[in-house]
Design a protein around this motif. Structure first.
Motif, PDB file in Angstrom:
ATOM      1  N   TYR A  44      24.831  16.710  22.094  1.00  0.00           N
ATOM      2  CA  TYR A  44      24.645  18.163  22.018  1.00  0.00           C
ATOM      3  C   TYR A  44      23.386  18.583  22.779  1.00  0.00           C
ATOM      4  CZ  TYR A  44      28.094  18.556  18.188  1.00  0.00           C
ATOM      5  OH  TYR A  44      29.230  18.547  17.422  1.00  0.00           O
ATOM      6  N   SER A  45      22.309  17.811  22.639  1.00  0.00           N
ATOM      7  CA  SER A  45      21.054  18.128  23.322  1.00  0.00           C
ATOM      8  C   SER A  45      21.247  18.079  24.839  1.00  0.00           C
ATOM      9  CB  SER A  45      19.955  17.147  22.909  1.00  0.00           C
ATOM     10  OG  SER A  45      19.687  17.224  21.536  1.00  0.00           O
ATOM     11  N   PHE A  46      21.977  17.069  25.303  1.00  0.00           N
ATOM     12  CA  PHE A  46      22.268  16.947  26.731  1.00  0.00           C
ATOM     13  C   PHE A  46      23.041  18.172  27.218  1.00  0.00           C
ATOM     14  CE2 PHE A  46      25.312  15.483  30.016  1.00  0.00           C
ATOM     15  CZ  PHE A  46      24.411  15.142  31.016  1.00  0.00           C
ATOM     16  N   THR A  47      24.042  18.580  26.455  1.00  0.00           N
ATOM     17  CA  THR A  47      24.844  19.748  26.822  1.00  0.00           C
ATOM     18  C   THR A  47      23.998  21.020  26.811  1.00  0.00           C
ATOM     19  OG1 THR A  47      26.791  18.697  25.845  1.00  0.00           O
ATOM     20  CG2 THR A  47      26.926  21.058  26.247  1.00  0.00           C
ATOM     21  N   ALA A  57      31.747  21.150  27.088  1.00  0.00           N
ATOM     22  CA  ALA A  57      32.095  21.850  25.847  1.00  0.00           C
ATOM     23  C   ALA A  57      33.342  21.279  25.186  1.00  0.00           C
ATOM     24  CB  ALA A  57      32.277  23.340  26.117  1.00  0.00           C
ATOM     25  N   GLY A  58      34.320  20.858  25.985  1.00  0.00           N
ATOM     26  CA  GLY A  58      35.542  20.301  25.411  1.00  0.00           C
ATOM     27  C   GLY A  58      35.264  19.041  24.614  1.00  0.00           C
ATOM     28  N   ASN A  59      34.444  18.169  25.178  1.00  0.00           N
ATOM     29  CA  ASN A  59      34.098  16.942  24.468  1.00  0.00           C
ATOM     30  C   ASN A  59      33.258  17.241  23.229  1.00  0.00           C
ATOM     31  OD1 ASN A  59      34.333  14.037  24.426  1.00  0.00           O
ATOM     32  ND2 ASN A  59      32.159  13.948  24.923  1.00  0.00           N
ATOM     33  N   CYS A  60      32.371  18.235  23.332  1.00  0.00           N
ATOM     34  CA  CYS A  60      31.583  18.645  22.160  1.00  0.00           C
ATOM     35  C   CYS A  60      32.503  19.130  21.044  1.00  0.00           C
ATOM     36  CB  CYS A  60      30.602  19.759  22.545  1.00  0.00           C
ATOM     37  SG  CYS A  60      29.175  19.211  23.503  1.00  0.00           S
ATOM     38  N   PHE A  61      33.521  19.910  21.409  1.00  0.00           N
ATOM     39  CA  PHE A  61      34.457  20.437  20.419  1.00  0.00           C
ATOM     40  C   PHE A  61      35.217  19.282  19.759  1.00  0.00           C
ATOM     41  CE2 PHE A  61      37.561  23.054  18.411  1.00  0.00           C
ATOM     42  CZ  PHE A  61      37.083  24.350  18.420  1.00  0.00           C
ATOM     43  N   ASP A  62      35.686  18.323  20.578  1.00  0.00           N
ATOM     44  CA  ASP A  62      36.408  17.176  20.031  1.00  0.00           C
ATOM     45  C   ASP A  62      35.519  16.358  19.106  1.00  0.00           C
ATOM     46  OD1 ASP A  62      38.780  17.784  21.275  1.00  0.00           O
ATOM     47  OD2 ASP A  62      38.495  16.398  22.948  1.00  0.00           O
ATOM     48  N   TYR A 170      16.830  16.340  21.348  1.00  0.00           N
ATOM     49  CA  TYR A 170      16.301  15.189  22.066  1.00  0.00           C
ATOM     50  C   TYR A 170      15.988  15.585  23.510  1.00  0.00           C
ATOM     51  CZ  TYR A 170      17.819  11.982  18.355  1.00  0.00           C
ATOM     52  OH  TYR A 170      17.979  11.319  17.161  1.00  0.00           O
ATOM     53  N   THR A 171      14.851  15.061  24.059  1.00  0.00           N
ATOM     54  CA  THR A 171      14.482  15.432  25.442  1.00  0.00           C
ATOM     55  C   THR A 171      13.890  14.299  26.302  1.00  0.00           C
ATOM     56  OG1 THR A 171      12.270  16.116  24.782  1.00  0.00           O
ATOM     57  CG2 THR A 171      13.980  17.824  24.803  1.00  0.00           C
ATOM     58  N   PRO A 172      14.305  13.069  26.390  1.00  0.00           N
ATOM     59  CA  PRO A 172      15.407  12.469  25.649  1.00  0.00           C
ATOM     60  C   PRO A 172      15.006  11.913  24.282  1.00  0.00           C
ATOM     61  CG  PRO A 172      14.586  10.895  27.233  1.00  0.00           C
ATOM     62  CD  PRO A 172      13.774  12.163  27.423  1.00  0.00           C
ATOM     63  N   GLU A 173      13.689  11.797  23.999  1.00  0.00           N
ATOM     64  CA  GLU A 173      13.266  11.340  22.670  1.00  0.00           C
ATOM     65  C   GLU A 173      13.410  12.482  21.672  1.00  0.00           C
ATOM     66  OE1 GLU A 173      12.634   8.235  22.089  1.00  0.00           O
ATOM     67  OE2 GLU A 173      12.875   7.756  24.226  1.00  0.00           O
ATOM     68  N   ILE A 174      13.530  12.129  20.405  1.00  0.00           N
ATOM     69  CA  ILE A 174      13.719  13.153  19.378  1.00  0.00           C
ATOM     70  C   ILE A 174      12.466  14.020  19.262  1.00  0.00           C
ATOM     71  CG2 ILE A 174      12.884  11.683  17.493  1.00  0.00           C
ATOM     72  CD1 ILE A 174      15.072  13.016  15.739  1.00  0.00           C
ATOM     73  N   THR A 175      12.660  15.324  19.050  1.00  0.00           N
ATOM     74  CA  THR A 175      11.567  16.269  18.854  1.00  0.00           C
ATOM     75  C   THR A 175      11.613  16.782  17.416  1.00  0.00           C
ATOM     76  OG1 THR A 175      12.843  18.243  19.454  1.00  0.00           O
ATOM     77  CG2 THR A 175      11.876  16.974  21.264  1.00  0.00           C
ATOM     78  N   ASP A 176      10.703  17.700  17.080  1.00  0.00           N
ATOM     79  CA  ASP A 176      10.717  18.275  15.733  1.00  0.00           C
ATOM     80  C   ASP A 176      11.566  19.537  15.673  1.00  0.00           C
ATOM     81  OD1 ASP A 176       9.171  20.019  17.157  1.00  0.00           O
ATOM     82  OD2 ASP A 176       7.470  20.013  15.774  1.00  0.00           O
ATOM     83  N   SER A 177      12.313  19.809  16.730  1.00  0.00           N
ATOM     84  CA  SER A 177      13.142  21.019  16.791  1.00  0.00           C
ATOM     85  C   SER A 177      14.572  20.740  16.333  1.00  0.00           C
ATOM     86  CB  SER A 177      13.183  21.565  18.219  1.00  0.00           C
ATOM     87  OG  SER A 177      11.910  21.989  18.638  1.00  0.00           O
ATOM     88  N   VAL A 178      15.116  21.692  15.599  1.00  0.00           N
ATOM     89  CA  VAL A 178      16.533  21.681  15.237  1.00  0.00           C
ATOM     90  C   VAL A 178      17.164  22.912  15.892  1.00  0.00           C
ATOM     91  CG1 VAL A 178      18.227  21.857  13.373  1.00  0.00           C
ATOM     92  CG2 VAL A 178      16.138  20.494  13.052  1.00  0.00           C
ATOM     93  N   MET A 179      18.162  22.674  16.731  1.00  0.00           N
ATOM     94  CA  MET A 179      18.787  23.756  17.483  1.00  0.00           C
ATOM     95  C   MET A 179      20.135  24.128  16.874  1.00  0.00           C
ATOM     96  SD  MET A 179      16.303  23.879  19.574  1.00  0.00           S
ATOM     97  CE  MET A 179      16.872  25.173  20.678  1.00  0.00           C
ATOM     98  N   TYR A 180      20.503  25.395  17.048  1.00  0.00           N
ATOM     99  CA  TYR A 180      21.798  25.902  16.599  1.00  0.00           C
ATOM    100  C   TYR A 180      22.603  26.367  17.811  1.00  0.00           C
ATOM    101  CZ  TYR A 180      20.568  25.867  11.632  1.00  0.00           C
ATOM    102  OH  TYR A 180      20.245  25.475  10.359  1.00  0.00           O
ATOM    103  N   ALA A 181      23.904  26.155  17.741  1.00  0.00           N
ATOM    104  CA  ALA A 181      24.788  26.594  18.822  1.00  0.00           C
ATOM    105  C   ALA A 181      26.162  26.880  18.221  1.00  0.00           C
ATOM    106  CB  ALA A 181      24.877  25.540  19.918  1.00  0.00           C
ATOM    107  N   ALA A 182      27.031  27.467  19.037  1.00  0.00           N
ATOM    108  CA  ALA A 182      28.397  27.748  18.598  1.00  0.00           C
ATOM    109  C   ALA A 182      29.369  27.249  19.662  1.00  0.00           C
ATOM    110  CB  ALA A 182      28.592  29.242  18.369  1.00  0.00           C
ATOM    111  N   LEU A 183      30.517  26.796  19.213  1.00  0.00           N
ATOM    112  CA  LEU A 183      31.611  26.404  20.105  1.00  0.00           C
ATOM    113  C   LEU A 183      32.755  27.376  19.860  1.00  0.00           C
ATOM    114  CD1 LEU A 183      31.337  22.587  19.446  1.00  0.00           C
ATOM    115  CD2 LEU A 183      30.993  23.662  21.675  1.00  0.00           C
ATOM    116  N   LEU A 184      33.112  28.112  20.884  1.00  0.00           N
ATOM    117  CA  LEU A 184      34.124  29.165  20.761  1.00  0.00           C
ATOM    118  C   LEU A 184      35.364  28.798  21.554  1.00  0.00           C
ATOM    119  CD1 LEU A 184      34.985  32.069  19.917  1.00  0.00           C
ATOM    120  CD2 LEU A 184      33.917  32.854  22.048  1.00  0.00           C
ATOM    121  N   LEU A 185      36.532  28.973  20.943  1.00  0.00           N
ATOM    122  CA  LEU A 185      37.798  28.686  21.602  1.00  0.00           C
ATOM    123  C   LEU A 185      38.807  29.783  21.278  1.00  0.00           C
ATOM    124  CD1 LEU A 185      39.497  26.673  23.276  1.00  0.00           C
ATOM    125  CD2 LEU A 185      40.107  25.542  21.128  1.00  0.00           C
ATOM    126  N   LYS A 186      39.424  30.337  22.331  1.00  0.00           N
ATOM    127  CA  LYS A 186      40.433  31.371  22.161  1.00  0.00           C
ATOM    128  C   LYS A 186      41.680  30.990  22.954  1.00  0.00           C
ATOM    129  CE  LYS A 186      37.865  34.886  23.542  1.00  0.00           C
ATOM    130  NZ  LYS A 186      37.437  36.293  23.789  1.00  0.00           N
TER     131      LYS A 186
END
Length: 225
Positions: A44-47, A57-62, A170-186
């Motif tokens: 997810y961080s890479f994406t 996004a397709g692989n993230c959704f799967d 990750y950047t690529p090591e883990i950080t203290d940040s937690v990120m939020y995102a959404a995966l949308l499919l129509k």
């Protein structure tokens, strides 16, 4: 190059987790889930950092479907199959035996593996799995994976599938940040959309301190209603 290797790694990991779910104890499976979730956060961080996240996004959704729909329920579903069909107990136990032996082989460095034995064990396990899928109602559904394309096909006009995700960044090591995102499919979309939302710290700054839950009024204010 990174995209290819991430996708290959996720495919291998899903295969191993699926096999593990058929013979690992509940405690062992929970440890496996933690590893999968860590690696999922890395993907997810890479994406999240890509200019064109649609390629991933397709692989993230799967991966999200696999985590939410399989990992959190698979062990119980497969154990229930064995309990509901006691006449197949010997077959279930034989499959577990093959899977345990395969897991031992997979744990070895590639150079130390008995490739002929691995190939034979994989063939035997695959044969038994096909037999259980054919003869035991519900076994095939318990191990079958749903793809985002199947979700898209099931959507009606005007409907949408929306998955909210959060992950350690990750950047690529883990950080203290937690990120939020959404995966949308129509319906009709060529691929899902990966929509970055916010960092957890930004969300917490909007929430009342030391309050376990929000009132309807506070929720409406948070969403700007």
């Amino acid at each position: 190059s990174a995209e290819y290797h991430f996708q290959q790694a996720s495919h291998i990991q899903k295969t191993l987790v699926l096999q593990g779910a058929q013979h690992l104890s509940e405690k062992e499976m929970l440890q496996y889930v933690r590893i999968f979730k860590r690696d999922l956060s890395q993907y997810y961080s890479f994406t999240y950092t890509q200019m064109d996240a649609s390629r991933f996004a397709g692989n993230c959704f799967d991966q999200t479907l696999f985590y939410n729909g399989f990992l959190l329920h698979a062990s119980n579903q497969l154990r229930n199959q064995a309990l509901v069909h006691p006449e197949q107990a010997e077959t279930f136990n034989l499959l577990k035996s093959y899977q345990r032996r395969l897991a031992t082989e997979y744990a070895q460095p590639v150079a130390d593996r008995d490739s002929a034995n691995v190939a034979d064990l994989e063939k035997q396990a695959n044969t038994i799995e096909k037999e259980l899928t054919r003869t035991v109602a519900g076994f095939g559904d318990a191990i079958r994976q749903i793809s985002w394309q199947e979700v898209r096909s099931a959507l009606k006009p005007g409907e949408a599938a929306l998955e909210f995700i959060h992950f350690n960044y990750y950047t690529p090591e883990i950080t203290d940040s937690v990120m939020y995102a959404a995966l949308l499919l129509k319906p009709g979309m060529e691929h899902p959309l990966f929509i970055p939302l916010f960092e957890e710290k930004q969300l917490k700054a909007l929430l009342p301190a030391n309050q376990a839950s929000l009132s309807i009024e506070q929720v409406n204010e948070l969403y700007g209603i």
